[in-house]
Design an enzyme around this catalytic site. Structure first.
Site, short mmCIF file in Angstrom:
data_model
loop_
_atom_site.label_atom_id
_atom_site.label_comp_id
_atom_site.label_asym_id
_atom_site.label_seq_id
_atom_site.Cartn_x
_atom_site.Cartn_y
_atom_site.Cartn_z
N SER A 1 0.82 -1.22 0.00
CA SER A 1 0.00 0.00 0.00
C SER A 1 0.85 1.28 0.00
O SER A 1 0.50 2.24 -0.69
CB SER A 1 -0.96 0.02 1.20
OG SER A 1 -1.97 -0.94 1.00
N LYS B 1 -9.79 -4.55 11.67
CA LYS B 1 -10.92 -3.92 10.96
C LYS B 1 -12.19 -3.86 11.79
O LYS B 1 -12.99 -2.95 11.64
CB LYS B 1 -11.20 -4.66 9.65
CG LYS B 1 -10.12 -4.42 8.63
CD LYS B 1 -10.36 -5.15 7.34
CE LYS B 1 -9.08 -5.07 6.53
NZ LYS B 1 -9.23 -4.87 5.14
N ASP C 1 -13.34 -2.11 1.17
CA ASP C 1 -13.02 -3.48 0.73
C ASP C 1 -14.13 -4.04 -0.14
O ASP C 1 -13.88 -4.75 -1.12
CB ASP C 1 -12.85 -4.42 1.93
CG ASP C 1 -11.52 -4.24 2.63
OD1 ASP C 1 -10.53 -3.87 1.96
OD2 ASP C 1 -11.46 -4.47 3.86
N GLY D 1 -12.94 -9.17 9.15
CA GLY D 1 -13.29 -7.88 8.55
C GLY D 1 -13.55 -7.98 7.06
O GLY D 1 -14.55 -7.46 6.55
N THR E 1 -8.20 -13.35 -1.80
CA THR E 1 -7.99 -11.93 -1.45
C THR E 1 -6.52 -11.66 -1.14
O THR E 1 -6.10 -10.51 -1.12
CB THR E 1 -8.84 -11.50 -0.24
OG1 THR E 1 -8.42 -12.23 0.91
CG2 THR E 1 -10.32 -11.71 -0.49
P1 NAP Z 1 -9.35 -10.67 10.30
O1 NAP Z 1 -10.44 -9.70 10.56
O2 NAP Z 1 -8.30 -10.86 11.31
O3 NAP Z 1 -10.03 -12.10 9.96
C1 NAP Z 1 -9.24 -13.20 9.64
C2 NAP Z 1 -10.13 -14.34 9.20
O4 NAP Z 1 -9.28 -15.42 8.80
C3 NAP Z 1 -11.02 -14.89 10.31
O5 NAP Z 1 -12.20 -15.38 9.73
C4 NAP Z 1 -10.17 -16.03 10.88
O6 NAP Z 1 -10.93 -17.06 11.48
C5 NAP Z 1 -9.54 -16.57 9.62
N1 NAP Z 1 -8.25 -17.25 9.90
C6 NAP Z 1 -7.13 -16.69 10.42
N2 NAP Z 1 -6.16 -17.61 10.52
C7 NAP Z 1 -6.69 -18.78 10.08
C8 NAP Z 1 -6.19 -20.11 9.96
N3 NAP Z 1 -4.94 -20.42 10.33
N4 NAP Z 1 -7.01 -21.07 9.48
C9 NAP Z 1 -8.30 -20.77 9.12
N5 NAP Z 1 -8.83 -19.52 9.20
C10 NAP Z 1 -8.03 -18.54 9.68
O7 NAP Z 1 -8.58 -10.30 8.94
P2 NAP Z 1 -9.14 -9.53 7.67
O8 NAP Z 1 -8.90 -8.09 7.84
O9 NAP Z 1 -10.51 -10.03 7.40
O10 NAP Z 1 -8.12 -10.02 6.52
C11 NAP Z 1 -8.13 -11.34 6.03
C12 NAP Z 1 -7.24 -11.46 4.80
O11 NAP Z 1 -7.83 -10.72 3.71
C13 NAP Z 1 -5.87 -10.80 4.97
O12 NAP Z 1 -4.95 -11.74 5.40
C14 NAP Z 1 -5.51 -10.29 3.60
O13 NAP Z 1 -4.65 -11.18 2.94
C15 NAP Z 1 -6.82 -10.25 2.85
N6 NAP Z 1 -7.12 -8.89 2.43
C16 NAP Z 1 -6.96 -8.53 1.15
C17 NAP Z 1 -7.27 -7.26 0.73
C18 NAP Z 1 -7.10 -6.86 -0.69
O14 NAP Z 1 -7.37 -5.71 -1.00
N7 NAP Z 1 -6.67 -7.73 -1.56
C19 NAP Z 1 -7.75 -6.31 1.62
C20 NAP Z 1 -7.86 -6.70 2.93
C21 NAP Z 1 -7.54 -7.97 3.34
P3 NAP Z 1 -11.30 -17.02 13.05
O15 NAP Z 1 -12.57 -16.25 13.15
O16 NAP Z 1 -11.44 -18.45 13.40
O17 NAP Z 1 -10.15 -16.37 13.76
#
Ligand code: NAP
Length: 269
Positions: A16, A65, A98, A124, A211
């Site tokens: 970013s 988030k 997002d 998030g 993502t």
């Molecule tokens: P978050 O709020 O911390 O949520 C993470 C999610 O992933 C939760 O549902 C969590 O499950 C699950 N998770 C984490 N570790 C895991 C594992 N070892 N096995 C299975 N599930 C697992 O994070 P977020 O902000 O949503 O971001 C998630 C991902 O989205 C980021 O890592 C990033 O790569 C991607 N992203 C991409 C963009 C883009 O523009 N391309 C933008 C933002 C994010 P639990 O509920 O069980 O903890």
């Protein structure tokens, strides 16, 4: 001087700063965008500290988030899903870009209306994606490692359309039922476990949207390609959500091509 930044933990994977700094330079805006690693226990101090230091805005990434949404008044979509990725620190307003970033990137490949979509992850990003898909008329199946969180999200979103939960351990049962699979977990991302979030037998005759953008070819994308699937990684989503954040902060048309090129360059593409 416009000061912007990204807060998350960990943050080392992010492109970013490259993307936003290139955009500001292109637009002739005197400004800087910094990546700031914030330990979870310091989130509140970091956000209000940034405001005190004169930051105009922040992007918010994993794992903040949802937590950060508690400190701000929320714009329309952010208030519906209680997940924020963009903060205007002058007006103390939280936004979610997002959802629009995801939909723009997805619609370049497929019309999601009436498609059956599995969203793995209820954090998030999973929330924003599931909501955006329901608005487009998709049938959404949410799966999540922590079952209660996934069930709660599916229940909450079911007022916006056809949405239900499926247990994470039993995702394989969905073979043959899906049109699109979305990874909204960090699995496969630089610095996280290099696992694929769904059983391999699901990876045929579907479009796979990861993502995660760093690395550009995650284990999920590789396996999906091997299974003959169409694939999309998270790069275009990143560019489109970043562009919408910049529009909020500076009120000008973002230079999408400049941002995409800078992000690709930072990824070594
Ligand atoms: P978050 O709020 O911390 O949520 C993470 C999610 O992933 C939760 O549902 C969590 O499950 C699950 N998770 C984490 N570790 C895991 C594992 N070892 N096995 C299975 N599930 C697992 O994070 P977020 O902000 O949503 O971001 C998630 C991902 O989205 C980021 O890592 C990033 O790569 C991607 N992203 C991409 C963009 C883009 O523009 N391309 C933008 C933002 C994010 P639990 O509920 O069980 O903890």
């Amino acid at each position: 001087m416009l000061i912007l930044g990204l807060i998350g933990y960990p943050i080392g994977h992010s492109v970013s700063p490259a993307m936003h700094n290139a955009a500001m330079e292109h637009l002739g805006v005197e400004g800087i965008y910094l990546a700031l690693e914030v330990r979870p226990q310091s989130l509140r101090d970091a956000v209000f500290g940034a405001k005190a230091l004169g930051f105009k805005g922040l992007n918010v990434t994993i794992p903040f988030k949802e937590e950060v949404a508690k400190f701000f008044r929320l714009d329309g979509l952010a208030s519906k899903i209680k997940a924020v990725n963009t903060l205007d620190l002058e007006r103390m307003l939280g936004y979610n870009t997002d959802a629009i970033g995801f939909i723009k990137a997805l619609e370049e490949k497929i019309n999601p209306s009436d498609k059956v979509v599995l969203v793995v992850g209820a954090g998030g990003v999973g929330k924003a994606i599931a909501y955006a898909l329901l608005e487009k008329g998709s049938k959404v199946i949410i799966s999540n490692r922590t079952m209660t969180k996934g069930i709660q999200l599916a229940e909450k979103l079911s007022k916006y359309g056809d949405c239900h939960f499926h247990p994470y351990e039993k995702i394989g049962e969905l073979e043959g039922e899906l049109d699109i699979i979305v990874n909204a977990t960090p699995l496969g991302m630089e610095g996280f476990e290099r696992k694929i979030p769904v059983p391999e037998e699901l990876l045929h005759d579907v479009l796979v949207f990861d993502t995660v953008y760093n690395p550009p070819e995650t284990p999920l994308i590789r396996k999906a390609k091997e299974g003959g699937c169409k694939v999309v990684n998270g790069l275009d989503m990143l560019v489109y959500q970043g562009a919408e954040s910049l529009r909020i902060w500076i009120g000008r048309e973002p230079p999408i091509d400049v941002m995409r090129e800078a992000a690709r360059k930072a990824l070594g593409l």
